[in-house]
Design a protein around this motif. Structure first.
Motif, mmCIF file in Angstrom:
data_model
loop_
_atom_site.group_PDB
_atom_site.id
_atom_site.type_symbol
_atom_site.label_atom_id
_atom_site.label_comp_id
_atom_site.label_asym_id
_atom_site.label_seq_id
_atom_site.Cartn_x
_atom_site.Cartn_y
_atom_site.Cartn_z
ATOM 1 N N PRO A 388 0.819 -1.209 0.000
ATOM 2 C CA PRO A 388 0.000 0.000 0.000
ATOM 3 C C PRO A 388 0.855 1.262 0.000
ATOM 4 C CG PRO A 388 -0.791 -1.580 1.627
ATOM 5 C CD PRO A 388 0.509 -2.098 1.118
ATOM 6 N N ALA A 389 0.291 2.353 -0.519
ATOM 7 C CA ALA A 389 1.038 3.601 -0.588
ATOM 8 C C ALA A 389 1.416 4.124 0.791
ATOM 9 C CB ALA A 389 0.214 4.652 -1.336
ATOM 10 N N SER A 390 0.601 3.790 1.800
ATOM 11 C CA SER A 390 0.881 4.262 3.157
ATOM 12 C C SER A 390 2.198 3.719 3.690
ATOM 13 C CB SER A 390 -0.262 3.866 4.097
ATOM 14 O OG SER A 390 -0.418 2.458 4.118
ATOM 15 N N TRP A 391 2.675 2.625 3.121
ATOM 16 C CA TRP A 391 3.935 2.048 3.592
ATOM 17 C C TRP A 391 5.133 2.910 3.207
ATOM 18 C CZ3 TRP A 391 4.368 -3.952 3.780
ATOM 19 C CH2 TRP A 391 3.286 -4.459 4.513
ATOM 20 N N ALA A 392 4.935 3.865 2.300
ATOM 21 C CA ALA A 392 6.031 4.749 1.919
ATOM 22 C C ALA A 392 6.537 5.535 3.119
ATOM 23 C CB ALA A 392 5.580 5.709 0.820
ATOM 24 N N TRP A 393 5.624 5.876 4.041
ATOM 25 C CA TRP A 393 6.058 6.512 5.286
ATOM 26 C C TRP A 393 6.058 5.526 6.455
ATOM 27 C CZ3 TRP A 393 2.690 6.097 9.273
ATOM 28 C CH2 TRP A 393 1.343 5.874 8.982
ATOM 29 N N GLY A 394 5.269 4.468 6.341
ATOM 30 C CA GLY A 394 5.202 3.496 7.424
ATOM 31 C C GLY A 394 6.504 2.744 7.620
ATOM 32 N N LEU A 395 7.202 2.432 6.514
ATOM 33 C CA LEU A 395 8.456 1.678 6.620
ATOM 34 C C LEU A 395 9.534 2.484 7.339
ATOM 35 C CD1 LEU A 395 10.022 -0.887 5.992
ATOM 36 C CD2 LEU A 395 10.571 0.054 3.740
ATOM 37 N N PRO A 396 9.823 3.725 6.919
ATOM 38 C CA PRO A 396 10.847 4.485 7.663
ATOM 39 C C PRO A 396 10.418 4.811 9.093
ATOM 40 C CG PRO A 396 9.830 5.853 5.969
ATOM 41 C CD PRO A 396 9.375 4.455 5.723
ATOM 42 N N ALA A 397 9.109 5.078 9.299
ATOM 43 C CA ALA A 397 8.642 5.362 10.658
ATOM 44 C C ALA A 397 8.806 4.134 11.548
ATOM 45 C CB ALA A 397 7.185 5.809 10.632
ATOM 46 N N GLY A 398 8.449 2.962 11.014
ATOM 47 C CA GLY A 398 8.624 1.728 11.774
ATOM 48 C C GLY A 398 10.079 1.443 12.057
ATOM 49 N N ALA A 399 10.941 1.721 11.070
ATOM 50 C CA ALA A 399 12.383 1.502 11.270
ATOM 51 C C ALA A 399 12.914 2.401 12.373
ATOM 52 C CB ALA A 399 13.129 1.749 9.964
ATOM 53 N N LEU A 400 12.432 3.638 12.425
ATOM 54 C CA LEU A 400 12.873 4.563 13.466
ATOM 55 C C LEU A 400 12.422 4.086 14.844
ATOM 56 C CD1 LEU A 400 14.161 7.236 14.335
ATOM 57 C CD2 LEU A 400 11.956 8.357 13.877
ATOM 58 N N VAL A 401 11.179 3.642 14.956
ATOM 59 C CA VAL A 401 10.669 3.144 16.233
ATOM 60 C C VAL A 401 11.459 1.913 16.683
ATOM 61 C CG1 VAL A 401 8.680 2.081 17.377
ATOM 62 C CG2 VAL A 401 8.358 4.079 15.906
ATOM 63 N N LEU A 402 11.681 0.977 15.753
ATOM 64 C CA LEU A 402 12.434 -0.225 16.091
ATOM 65 C C LEU A 402 13.837 0.122 16.573
ATOM 66 C CD1 LEU A 402 12.412 -3.584 14.240
ATOM 67 C CD2 LEU A 402 14.605 -2.501 14.676
ATOM 68 N N THR A 403 14.470 1.100 15.902
ATOM 69 C CA THR A 403 15.827 1.495 16.289
ATOM 70 C C THR A 403 15.844 2.089 17.689
ATOM 71 O OG1 THR A 403 16.399 1.933 13.976
ATOM 72 C CG2 THR A 403 17.786 2.934 15.669
ATOM 73 N N LEU A 404 14.897 2.984 17.977
ATOM 74 C CA LEU A 404 14.860 3.627 19.288
ATOM 75 C C LEU A 404 14.603 2.614 20.400
ATOM 76 C CD1 LEU A 404 12.875 6.895 18.449
ATOM 77 C CD2 LEU A 404 15.333 6.665 18.871
ATOM 78 N N VAL A 405 13.733 1.653 20.134
ATOM 79 C CA VAL A 405 13.392 0.669 21.161
ATOM 80 C C VAL A 405 14.565 -0.266 21.437
ATOM 81 C CG1 VAL A 405 11.935 -1.327 21.687
ATOM 82 C CG2 VAL A 405 10.910 0.751 20.737
ATOM 83 N N PHE A 406 15.172 -0.781 20.375
ATOM 84 C CA PHE A 406 16.209 -1.795 20.564
ATOM 85 C C PHE A 406 17.558 -1.214 20.974
ATOM 86 C CE2 PHE A 406 13.150 -4.459 18.446
ATOM 87 C CZ PHE A 406 13.368 -5.700 19.017
ATOM 88 N N LEU A 407 17.724 0.081 20.846
ATOM 89 C CA LEU A 407 18.956 0.706 21.311
ATOM 90 C C LEU A 407 18.772 1.310 22.693
ATOM 91 C CD1 LEU A 407 20.495 2.417 18.142
ATOM 92 C CD2 LEU A 407 21.178 0.300 19.260
#
Length: 515
Positions: A388-407
């Motif tokens: 879906p087109a919404s994943w264009a922002w969902g993927l980087p946003a999810g990557a940022l959240v994952l990075t903040l949580v796991f670090l």
């Protein structure tokens, strides 16, 4: 939510499906079977979105390997790892969600072996005081296997209750007897997700307080048995491992040290590579390549810290994008079994590294599940498996959240204390005999004394729990092994520390150990 066409698609070849189910059933007990994933490569079985992100992942891994201290070896190992993950994704795309239930048979064998090992070792009377063990599973790995059994028993639609109930009870028993706190938490989170996907969000409102109550029960039953571990937030020396890992990241920020080559920094003092004792006695040393890979399975006990140390910022960027897309694909399926197992695997990576391949079977299940989810996207009405087109922002946003949580270890504050830390009253380094004399005095309590060698990356030479009594100093001569190099860090940590407390209470730096 997409319809589960994956579960309705008729089998093109029932014999192959039977072999895949048998493969899954044996995988937990025979982990080496995962190498057959190398023969499953088929680019047409994955959607464009996953192929594109996986291409970015592969490119960043290879670029990072070129920036590592040993480019030829690192490039080879990075390529092998990428091919292995690709094979697992392709293998998963040929399976159905319900096939994951067959893991229960292998898990049952693992549980039985662990209990049998305890009985044969004549530890039957001490099951409640010693952590459960296994011939090739660690206690923590047994806990992870136990959480898998609990989630499969709760989420499987195809297995009968007569099989699921014993599996779930055995899995819970293994979690408790292994003393794995993260396994208990992961099992509870997995169960909540399964219940929420099956019966709706209202279950979460009821299930969350119940889950908290279940976690608190061991705290109330603090009776000197295995439940003691569940009443503690101690990080089990992970803070020292994270300090060493951070030194590797600082020394090699862009490309890391290369895949499977972090062990040299994480190994303890006095450790040396050897093939077999009989060869060592004959003076036959490890070949250079084997020495470089010595300790390949030593981990940083955190998903992203390990990735940063092995592949730097370059490789970790592609890795985070791939893991984020994988989670989004799994969530989109709405399968309780797949979502529950994926969450269970992923949660462990806060304080472990269960996505490293090859593994006992944990990482393999994660990537197989992603392949299953990718096939659902490919079979959907989306053209060419487009997202879906919404994943264009969902993927980087999810990557940022994952990075903040796991670090989260990086956000560790300085330790606040109302009392002054113990004093390092005497520190003498004998450069000729390579020994150090240490004398500590201060507030009574339990502490950990650590000596690390840092040149340029740090590794632990000495770690010992100590008990201080005010007015009765602790003192000892510490032998420094022949590989100790300057500078040396002498550090004092609390006897127990929660995972979010990384900094030592006190630190003294000494330059030079050679005469």
């Amino acid at each position: 939510m997409l319809p589960r066409r994956d579960d309705r698609r008729p089998a093109k070849n029932s014999r192959l499906r039977t072999w895949r189910q048998l493969w899954l059933a044996l995988l937990p007990a025979l982990p080496f079977l995962s190498v057959t994933a190398f023969f499953q490569l088929n680019r047409t079985s994955l959607p464009v979105a996953l192929r594109s992100v996986f291409a970015v992942f592969t490119l960043t891994q290879l670029l990072a390997a070129l920036c590592s201290p040993t480019p030829p070896l690192s490039v080879l190992l990075a390529a092998v790892r990428c091919v292995f993950v690709a094979g697992l994704l392709c293998a998963g795309s040929r399976m159905r969600f319900k096939d994951l239930s067959f893991l229960g048979f292998g898990l049952a064998l693992v549980y039985a072996t662990a209990f049998l090992d305890a009985l044969l070792a004549q530890r039957g009377d001490s099951l409640l005081t010693l952590r459960l063990s296994h011939p090739y599973y660690t206690s923590t790995a047994l806990g992870i296997a136990g959480s898998f059994g609990v989630v499969i028993a709760a989420a499987s639609h195809t297995s009968r209750v007569a099989w699921r109930l014993p599996l779930g009870v055995a899995g819970l028993a293994v979690i408790l007897l292994s003393g794995s706190r993260s396994a208990l938490l992961a099992a509870l989170v997995g169960l909540l997700l399964v219940a929420g996907l099956r019966w709706g969000a209202r279950v979460l409102a009821v299930g969350l307080p119940v889950a908290v109550g279940v976690v608190c029960v061991p705290l109330l039953l603090h009776t000197g048995t295995f439940v003691d571990r569940f009443g503690s937030l101690d990080n089990s020396n992970r803070d020292v491992v994270w300090q060493n890992t951070l030194s590797v990241i600082e020394a090699h920020p862009w490309g890391g040290v290369g895949p499977y080559q972090l062990g040299a920094a994480l190994s303890t003092g006095g450790h040396s590579c050897e093939l077999w004792t009989s060869l060592r006695d004959r003076g036959i040393a490890c070949p250079e390549v084997v020495s470089q890979l010595d300790g390949a399975w030593l981990i940083a006990h955190n998903l992203l810290l390990h990735a940063l140390a092995e592949s730097g910022v370059i490789g970790t960027t592609g890795y985070v994008l791939l893991v984020t897309l994988s989670v989004l694909l799994v969530l989109r399926t709405g399968s309780g079994l797949l979502v529950g197992l994926t969450a269970t695997v992923l949660l462990f990576n806060l304080v472990d590294n269960t996505l490293a391949v090859p593994s006992l079977f944990f990482a393999e299940v994660f990537w197989l599940g992603v392949g299953m989810a990718a096939r659902v996207l490919l079979d959907s009405q989306e053209p060419s498996g487009a997202v879906p087109a919404s994943w264009a922002w969902g993927l980087p946003a999810g990557a940022l959240v994952l990075t903040l949580v796991f670090l989260f270890p990086l956000w560790s504050p300085q330790r606040a204390s109302t009392t002054p830390p113990p004093r390092l009253e005497s520190l003498v380094v004998d450069r000729e005999d390579r020994r150090a004399f240490v004398r500590l005095d201060g507030v009574s309590g339990s502490y950990r004394f650590v000596v690390r060698s840092c040149a340029p990356t740090c590794r632990t030479l000495f770690l010992r729990p100590i008990t201080l009594v005010a007015g009765a100093p602790w003192q000892e001569w510490i032998d420094l092994d022949s590989t100790a190099t300057a500078p040396l860090l002498f550090e004092l940590y609390p006897g127990t520390s929660p995972p979010w407390a990384l900094q030592p209470l006190a630190r003294r730096r000494v330059e030079g150990v050679t005469p």
